[in-house]
Scaffold this motif. Structure first.
Motif, PDB file in Angstrom:
ATOM      1  N   GLU A 172       0.857  -1.178   0.000  1.00 14.27           N
ATOM      2  CA  GLU A 172       0.000   0.000   0.000  1.00 14.27           C
ATOM      3  C   GLU A 172       0.894   1.228   0.000  1.00 14.27           C
ATOM      4  O   GLU A 172       1.873   1.289   0.738  1.00 14.27           O
ATOM      5  CB  GLU A 172      -0.886  -0.019   1.250  1.00 14.27           C
ATOM      6  CG  GLU A 172      -2.011   0.987   1.243  1.00 14.27           C
ATOM      7  CD  GLU A 172      -2.931   0.829   2.451  1.00 14.27           C
ATOM      8  OE1 GLU A 172      -2.898   1.713   3.328  1.00 14.27           O
ATOM      9  OE2 GLU A 172      -3.657  -0.188   2.513  1.00 14.27           O
ATOM     10  N   CYS A 220      -4.516   6.432  -0.385  1.00 12.73           N
ATOM     11  CA  CYS A 220      -3.539   5.383  -0.688  1.00 12.73           C
ATOM     12  C   CYS A 220      -4.026   4.495  -1.821  1.00 12.73           C
ATOM     13  O   CYS A 220      -5.224   4.414  -2.095  1.00 12.73           O
ATOM     14  CB  CYS A 220      -3.270   4.525   0.551  1.00 12.73           C
ATOM     15  SG  CYS A 220      -2.442   5.385   1.891  1.00 12.73           S
ATOM     16  N   SER A 221      -3.086   3.845  -2.475  1.00 15.45           N
ATOM     17  CA  SER A 221      -3.395   2.874  -3.522  1.00 15.45           C
ATOM     18  C   SER A 221      -2.801   1.520  -3.158  1.00 15.45           C
ATOM     19  O   SER A 221      -1.767   1.439  -2.480  1.00 15.45           O
ATOM     20  CB  SER A 221      -2.821   3.320  -4.876  1.00 15.45           C
ATOM     21  OG  SER A 221      -3.473   4.473  -5.341  1.00 15.45           O
ATOM     22  N   PHE A 222      -3.483   0.460  -3.596  1.00 19.27           N
ATOM     23  CA  PHE A 222      -3.029  -0.924  -3.399  1.00 19.27           C
ATOM     24  C   PHE A 222      -2.319  -1.354  -4.675  1.00 19.27           C
ATOM     25  O   PHE A 222      -2.883  -1.238  -5.765  1.00 19.27           O
ATOM     26  CB  PHE A 222      -4.226  -1.822  -3.110  1.00 19.27           C
ATOM     27  CG  PHE A 222      -3.875  -3.203  -2.633  1.00 19.27           C
ATOM     28  CD1 PHE A 222      -3.335  -3.407  -1.378  1.00 19.27           C
ATOM     29  CD2 PHE A 222      -4.093  -4.302  -3.449  1.00 19.27           C
ATOM     30  CE1 PHE A 222      -3.032  -4.671  -0.925  1.00 19.27           C
ATOM     31  CE2 PHE A 222      -3.781  -5.572  -3.016  1.00 19.27           C
ATOM     32  CZ  PHE A 222      -3.253  -5.768  -1.743  1.00 19.27           C
ATOM     33  N   THR A 279      -8.284   0.475   0.960  1.00 22.00           N
ATOM     34  CA  THR A 279      -7.039   0.979   1.526  1.00 22.00           C
ATOM     35  C   THR A 279      -7.358   2.196   2.384  1.00 22.00           C
ATOM     36  O   THR A 279      -8.493   2.684   2.413  1.00 22.00           O
ATOM     37  CB  THR A 279      -6.045   1.390   0.425  1.00 22.00           C
ATOM     38  OG1 THR A 279      -6.624   2.460  -0.349  1.00 22.00           O
ATOM     39  CG2 THR A 279      -5.725   0.228  -0.498  1.00 22.00           C
TER      40      THR A 279
END
Length: 342
Positions: A304, A335-337, A331
């Protein structure tokens, strides 16, 4: 009412007294390891394997402008031993400060205060608290009917005298005795760092990798900046999830399942010290995790990352990570996964 006000104010005062500080200086245990030698392949700080030592698969080394860097898989069985890698990682995350350095710094600050001056300051604080209590009770906030203004003022003065005198005396004596700054014991300091920074590493819920300076440089590099953490300049953790290799943790609890994903290794807590960034260390830590993950049943690497951390996103994209568009895992905000297939 006097008693309740006194208890509240005294508890707040006690919390104020328990001040701790963290800075440095000690000579830590050195970490030695059998290196997997790596050589630089271009000016962009990429590295390739030059020679392999299969006798120690948990350690690798890489060239560095100031010397050799050992990438070490952190061994949880060293906890509490002379070469405590768990506590070294905790010290790195604790602003490069070891438990011994925390205690020494607290003791130094305690000794820096003049006892008489500290006692006077304690008395002033106590009288200030008593004055506040006296004003509160003196303006009639007790809610009783039929009490004259004169009685309220007398009541407020009494509270000021009792609470201010008691708290001032306690603080004055405490400060004069040298207890203005709280100094932890070693067990408490170690426990605090363990809980704050490496609890999951200690019980093997997480797997850690650390980048160590060569022992001869650990105490002197960057004016001793990394002496307290035994020369660690970067670290990262990862966690094996949804795997047939998962076993009960130290406390008997099974690792948490993550629906919607196959067996995978989740990467977290990536950190390279700001004084040694852009030298390929983050890449080497990532390579170490991938090598370890390929020895499991993992199908993916996941992580993440904050959307505003452009440098980290570039690093991960350069390592073949892509933003997840299939599992759409939740997330934290902003945020990005990201995932990488193995």
């Amino acid at each position: 009412m006097k008693l309740s006000i006194f208890c509240i104010l005294f508890s707040q005062t006690s919390a104020f007294m328990a001040t701790t500080t963290r800075t440095t200086t000690r000579t830590p245990t050195r970490t030695t390891s059998t290196p997997l030698l790596l050589k630089k392949t271009s000016s962009s700080n990429l590295f390739s394997t030059a020679e392999t030592d299969n006798s120690n698969p948990q350690t690798s080394s890489t060239s560095f402008p100031e010397g050799l860097i050992n990438i070490v898989k952190v061994d949880p069985t060293t906890y509490g031993t002379e070469n405590d890698q768990i506590m070294q990682v905790a010290s790195y995350r604790n602003q490069r400060t070891s438990p011994e350095q925390m205690i020494a710094n607290q003791q130094k600050k305690r000794e820096s205060f003049d006892p008489v001056q500290s006692a006077l300051e304690g008395v002033k604080i106590g009288l200030g608290i008593g004055l506040a209590a006296g004003v509160i009770t003196g303006v009639g906030l007790n809610g009783d009917e039929g009490i004259t203004i004169q009685d309220q003022l007398i009541n407020g003065f009494k509270n000021f005298a009792v609470i201010g005198g008691s708290v001032g005396s306690l603080l004055g004596y405490n400060n004069y005795s040298g207890n203005r700054v709280y100094v932890m014991g070693m067990d408490e300091a170690r426990n605090r760092l363990t809980v704050d920074f490496v609890a999951s590493l200690k019980i093997s819920q997480d797997i850690g990798f650390a980048a160590y300076l060569e022992p001869t440089k650990a105490a002197t590099f960057k004016n001793g900046r990394f002496e307290g953490c035994n020369g660690i300049v970067g670290s990262v953790d990862c966690q094996l999830r949804n795997s047939k290799f998962n076993v009960p943790l130290e406390n008997g609890v099974m690792p948490k399942d993550y629906p919607g994903l196959p067996a995978h290794v989740h990467i977290k807590n990536m950190d390279v010290d700001e004084t040694v960034r852009r030298k390929g260390l983050a890449k080497q830590l990532m390579l170490s995790i991938e090598e370890w993950a390929r020895a499991t049943d993992s199908e993916l690497l996941t992580l993440e990352v904050r959307d505003d951390n452009a440098a980290a996103i570039r690093l991960y994209e350069g390592f073949s990570f892509v933003k997840d568009t299939t599992t759409k895992r939740k997330t934290r905000g902003g945020c990005s996964f990201m995932v990488k297939k193995l």
